[in-house]
Design a protein around this motif. Structure first.
Motif, PDB file in Angstrom:
ATOM      1  N   PRO A 162       0.825  -1.211   0.000  1.00  0.00           N
ATOM      2  CA  PRO A 162       0.000   0.000   0.000  1.00  0.00           C
ATOM      3  C   PRO A 162       0.859   1.260   0.000  1.00  0.00           C
ATOM      4  N   PHE A 163       0.311   2.328  -0.552  1.00  0.00           N
ATOM      5  CA  PHE A 163       0.934   3.643  -0.435  1.00  0.00           C
ATOM      6  C   PHE A 163       0.563   4.241   0.924  1.00  0.00           C
ATOM      7  N   ARG A 164       1.356   5.202   1.352  1.00  0.00           N
ATOM      8  CA  ARG A 164       1.173   5.795   2.684  1.00  0.00           C
ATOM      9  C   ARG A 164       0.210   6.969   2.601  1.00  0.00           C
ATOM     10  N   LEU A 165      -1.069   6.663   2.510  1.00  0.00           N
ATOM     11  CA  LEU A 165      -2.092   7.696   2.406  1.00  0.00           C
ATOM     12  C   LEU A 165      -2.703   7.944   3.780  1.00  0.00           C
ATOM     13  N   THR A 166      -2.663   9.203   4.251  1.00  0.00           N
ATOM     14  CA  THR A 166      -3.239   9.557   5.549  1.00  0.00           C
ATOM     15  C   THR A 166      -4.223  10.718   5.471  1.00  0.00           C
ATOM     16  N   HIS A 167      -4.169  11.494   4.379  1.00  0.00           N
ATOM     17  CA  HIS A 167      -5.025  12.669   4.233  1.00  0.00           C
ATOM     18  C   HIS A 167      -5.708  12.655   2.862  1.00  0.00           C
ATOM     19  N   VAL A 168      -6.946  13.117   2.812  1.00  0.00           N
ATOM     20  CA  VAL A 168      -7.669  13.352   1.561  1.00  0.00           C
ATOM     21  C   VAL A 168      -8.352  14.708   1.677  1.00  0.00           C
ATOM     22  N   ALA A 169      -8.156  15.561   0.677  1.00  0.00           N
ATOM     23  CA  ALA A 169      -8.809  16.868   0.667  1.00  0.00           C
ATOM     24  C   ALA A 169     -10.040  16.813  -0.234  1.00  0.00           C
ATOM     25  N   VAL A 170     -11.099  17.457   0.199  1.00  0.00           N
ATOM     26  CA  VAL A 170     -12.343  17.519  -0.563  1.00  0.00           C
ATOM     27  C   VAL A 170     -12.573  18.975  -0.958  1.00  0.00           C
ATOM     28  N   GLY A 171     -12.561  19.235  -2.259  1.00  0.00           N
ATOM     29  CA  GLY A 171     -12.882  20.564  -2.758  1.00  0.00           C
ATOM     30  C   GLY A 171     -11.691  21.503  -2.807  1.00  0.00           C
ATOM     31  N   ASN A 172     -11.934  22.660  -3.465  1.00  0.00           N
ATOM     32  CA  ASN A 172     -10.877  23.644  -3.679  1.00  0.00           C
ATOM     33  C   ASN A 172     -11.494  24.990  -4.019  1.00  0.00           C
ATOM     34  N   GLU A 173     -11.327  25.970  -3.149  1.00  0.00           N
ATOM     35  CA  GLU A 173     -11.683  27.368  -3.435  1.00  0.00           C
ATOM     36  C   GLU A 173     -13.136  27.556  -3.863  1.00  0.00           C
ATOM     37  N   GLU A 174     -14.055  26.844  -3.230  1.00  0.00           N
ATOM     38  CA  GLU A 174     -15.462  27.004  -3.605  1.00  0.00           C
ATOM     39  C   GLU A 174     -15.985  28.382  -3.187  1.00  0.00           C
ATOM     40  N   ASN A 175     -16.760  29.011  -4.075  1.00  0.00           N
ATOM     41  CA  ASN A 175     -17.328  30.321  -3.803  1.00  0.00           C
ATOM     42  C   ASN A 175     -18.737  30.262  -3.207  1.00  0.00           C
ATOM     43  N   LEU A 176     -19.291  29.071  -3.056  1.00  0.00           N
ATOM     44  CA  LEU A 176     -20.611  28.894  -2.461  1.00  0.00           C
ATOM     45  C   LEU A 176     -20.416  28.124  -1.152  1.00  0.00           C
ATOM     46  N   PRO A 177     -20.153  28.826  -0.062  1.00  0.00           N
ATOM     47  CA  PRO A 177     -19.713  28.148   1.157  1.00  0.00           C
ATOM     48  C   PRO A 177     -20.725  27.162   1.726  1.00  0.00           C
ATOM     49  N   ASP A 178     -21.983  27.530   1.772  1.00  0.00           N
ATOM     50  CA  ASP A 178     -22.962  26.628   2.382  1.00  0.00           C
ATOM     51  C   ASP A 178     -23.192  25.392   1.525  1.00  0.00           C
ATOM     52  N   GLU A 179     -23.284  25.584   0.202  1.00  0.00           N
ATOM     53  CA  GLU A 179     -23.463  24.443  -0.690  1.00  0.00           C
ATOM     54  C   GLU A 179     -22.246  23.519  -0.627  1.00  0.00           C
ATOM     55  N   PHE A 180     -21.052  24.120  -0.633  1.00  0.00           N
ATOM     56  CA  PHE A 180     -19.844  23.296  -0.524  1.00  0.00           C
ATOM     57  C   PHE A 180     -19.848  22.513   0.775  1.00  0.00           C
TER      58      PHE A 180
END
Length: 793
Positions: free
Chosen positions: A336-354
């Protein structure tokens, strides 16, 4: 703490870090990628010895794979000695080859000629001279087969061309025409360009964030074309990028070109492992950002993307007996690769929907993989309404790590060394995933360095940080500044690369509490000219006036006498006076700034009327205008008529001071007032307070931090002197027993200097520093970054 952020922007992947030398190798370029593209982009029909034929990109039932649809059909009509085929011009200025080095050629081909078809593969320069001995490949049978050969260069050139020519008659079909240097990074097949990979590795990054960026989240609500089941012009989806390269889809890149996905998720994970870094993939949240404002309402699509993210974690960490772990193993990495973090999304301009979507992803990931940290974000800027709202949502939900992004002026970085001093130590923690000072001069790098001392002082809050973007092809630039620049055979690090490398390779383990005194520059009153501008919009301004608080008129123009008081700064757009107003009529023109007056007092009110006539955005009202690159402006209806903001520009570099959702209606006349009181500004729209801000930050050109290296016992004194005067400084280490000779590394020079392809004048210089005691005096050079490693006893 420090890592790198890779996004396929500025042609950073194909023609860059990905070592493939053939452009448009699978003939998949289409106008959806770029209006100038066709299936023959970078290819030219070629004849030799009287050869004849036609070359046609086709998408038909003879295709290589359902996800690699277009191939090249050569219809041959050669005489006995003739040959016909195609020549590829490579990326940039050509294919770079070096004498003595080997290059691996491959092609998928099939032919309907009963006796087969002979292919001649040749590397030549633009004058037709051979760069390597031509090789021949015999294609037999009308089923797709991969053919390979090796070319050894006997001459060096950065303008090579690869020709694939066929003899005989009949039809031969070609796809995935490839040429790789044998000498890739770590000698990996389908690997990385060595000089670029080595420059990244030399930074010793703790993590690699990939594959974006705006590349990830825009277009994310679109799926396959139902008619053709063909994934075109959609967001980056990791499943498109794994498996054999000939089965991978290509896609339109957000930045205006085609991406082959030869550099895919497996290669990203492998590269991170090769350089000892943690992989940090970013997946789309199905809410767009980067100047767009759309959110999916497709529940099935949202569920599929969530499942895709769970499958991604399985691909990285699952056992070989699992579906996606098995695919990883089949690609050559059973562990396995050493995966510990996953990010969801990037610079969304609709904060509540994001955030609603983010919570769905987070819940699913934490339920299946509680060991994975799910990273959220705070939008596209360092402040403003979206930033505040997302931080509130992240804080209330107990999110572990929040990704901040900002690209601001060097002045902003010098004024924000203490930004994270006041952040809540209890969390959420900060991942500074994208930041840079807007330009590529040494002074920008010094401002970034001063800011980085604040990051290290607050390392309990700022867990990770990465300058962005990482790479830029000098011939294809969509964004600047960038850390590493390259052409087809050379690469060079910017002044910021040298500064980042100094910090990243001398981090230390713990921050030492310190006190310091040094020069500061206090806040200034907002004075200067007033300005009017537009951005892709026609607008009319009228009744412009500036008054003192007691009603004294400081400036007035009703345009009854023309526009003689106004001076163009940007020299763009079409300005004219008509009907008592001043109109900019060109809806294609950007940044059409004109200025008038010279307000020398710090207390005044600017008022005017504005009407949008046509176009994509709204109004730009300038104040405190010094010149074309230094001003404040209130942008109403910006970002495709979705946001309003006040931006401060300093020597051409802008930063956002306040922002909120905003739209401007075509044909409506708005009353606009800007009240300035020293460095405090109140903004009124139609008599109502729209927003207010205070620009009272203190500039600190002298900054420092001290860390310790537990392995060596060294104390690392890090000092930035971003001013024109030398700084004679007493350094008091208390009762610490130190070695008398330290190692000192200095980066210094003219603040306007840059590193370029022709010269890299800004380099670190390491020397010995004698006379070190527990209290000693040292003079820090003007415009310098200095690291002093002091041994302890």
């Amino acid at each position: 703490m420090y890592g790198v952020f890779f996004e396929d922007i500025n042609y950073a992947a194909d023609g860059g870090l990905y070592a493939e030398l053939v452009r448009n190798r699978s003939f998949e370029f289409l106008p959806v990628d770029n209006q100038s593209f066709t299936g023959m982009t970078a290819w030219t029909p070629t004849t030799e010895d009287g050869g004849a034929g036609t070359a046609t990109p086709v998408d038909d039932g003879h295709r290589l794979h359902d996800r690699n649809r277009t191939h090249l059909r050569l219809t041959l009509g050669n005489p006995d000695a003739g040959r016909f085929g195609v020549t590829n011009s490579g990326f940039n200025r050509g294919i770079a080859v070096e004498a003595g080095r080997r290059y691996d050629f491959s092609v998928w081909a099939r032919t309907d000629a009963a006796a087969g078809t002979r292919l001649t593969v040749a590397l030549r320069d633009t004058d037709g001279r051979n760069l390597a001995v031509a090789t021949r490949v015999a294609v037999r049978g009308d089923t797709w087969t991969k053919y390979t050969a090796t070319l050894t260069a006997h001459r060096t050139s950065d303008a090579g061309r690869l020709s694939v020519l066929a003899a005989g008659t009949g039809t031969v079909r070609l796809d995935m025409v490839s040429l790789f240097p044998r000498d890739t990074f770590r000698a990996r097949p389908n690997g990385m360009r060595r000089d670029l990979a080595e420059k990244v590795a030399a930074l010793k990054p703790g993590f690699v964030r990939f594959p974006g960026g705006c590349l990830v989240n825009t277009g994310s609500m679109y799926g396959y074309d139902a008619a053709s089941n063909w994934p075109r012009a959609r967001s980056y989806q990791w499943k498109d990028t794994v498996g054999p390269v000939e089965t991978r889809a290509t896609n339109a890149n957000f930045w205006g070109y085609n991406q082959s996905y030869g550099l895919g998720y497996y290669e990203y994970f492998q590269f991170a492992e090769d350089i000892g870094a943690m992989p940090l993939p970013v997946v789309p949240a199905l809410v767009t950002g980067c100047g767009q404002n759309r959110a999916t309402v497709d529940e099935a699509l949202l569920r599929r993307h969530i499942q895709d993210t769970l499958d991604l974690i399985e691909f990285a960490t699952g056992p070989v007996t699992s579906t996606w772990g098995g695919l990883r193993a089949s690609m050559g990495h059973p562990e396995p690769f050493r995966l510990t973090h996953v990010a969801v999304g990037n610079e969304e301009n609709l904060p509540d929907e994001f955030f609603a979507n983010f919570q769905r992803f987070r819940a699913a990931i934490e339920a299946a993989h509680p060991e994975i940290v799910v990273v959220s974000n705070s939008g596209p800027a360092s402040s403003g309404g979206t930033f505040d709202r997302l931080w509130q949502l992240n804080r209330d939900a107990g999110v572990e790590l929040v990704d901040e992004h900002y690209y601001n002026s060097p002045a902003w970085f010098l004024q924000n060394n203490t930004r994270y001093d006041s952040y809540d130590r209890a969390g959420p923690k900060v991942f500074l995933g994208e930041y840079a000072s807007r330009d590529a001069k040494l002074f920008n790098s010094l401002a970034e360095a001063a800011f980085m001392t604040g990051l290290e002082r607050n390392a309990d809050v700022v867990e990770m940080a990465s300058y962005a973007p990482l790479l830029a092809n000098v011939d294809h630039v969509q964004w600047r500044p960038d850390l590493i620049w390259f052409d087809n055979d050379e690469s060079w690090g910017t002044t910021s690369y040298q500064v980042q490398k100094l910090f990243m390779t001398n981090v230390g383990d713990r921050t030492v509490p310190t006190l310091a005194t040094g020069p500061t520059l206090g806040p200034q009153d907002i004075t200067g000219s007033i300005g009017l501008s537009t951005w892709a919009t026609s607008a009319t301004y009228s009744d412009v006036r500036v008054t003192a608080p007691d009603g004294t008129v400081l400036f007035r123009d009703d345009f009854s006498a023309g526009a003689g008081q106004w001076t163009p700064l940007a020299h763009r757009g079409t300005w004219s006076v008509s009907g008592g107003g001043y109109t900019q009529s060109d809806t294609a023109a950007l940044d059409t700034l004109v200025k008038a007056g010279n307000i020398t007092t710090g207390d005044y009110d600017l008022s005017l009327k504005a009407k949008k006539n046509a176009g994509a955005e709204g109004f730009l009202i300038g104040f405190g205008v010094k010149d074309a690159g230094t001003y404040y402006w209130w942008n109403l209806g910006g970002w495709n008529n979705t946001l309003g903001a006040v931006e401060k520009a300093t020597n051409g570099a802008k930063e956002t001071l306040i922002s909120r959702a905003n739209q401007v209606t075509t044909g409506t006349t708005y009353d606009i007032t800007v009240k300035v009181r020293g460095n405090r500004v109140t903004l009124l729209l139609d008599g109502e307070v729209w927003g207010e801000f205070t620009d009272d930050r203190v500039t600190r050109p002298f900054a420092h931090v001290v860390t310790t290296d537990e392995a060596t016992g060294d104390v690392i004194v890090k000092v930035v002197n971003a001013q024109e005067k030398a700084a004679v400084t007493r350094i008091d280490l208390g009762d610490l027993a130190v070695e008398p000779t330290a190692r000192m590394t200095v980066i210094s020079g003219d603040p306007g200097e840059q590193n370029t392809r022709s010269a890299e004048p800004v380099q670190p210089v390491t020397t010995s520093l004698d006379g070190v005691t527990s209290s000693f005096t040292h003079t820090f050079e003007p415009y310098s970054v200095t690291f002093i490693r002091i041994g302890t006893r």
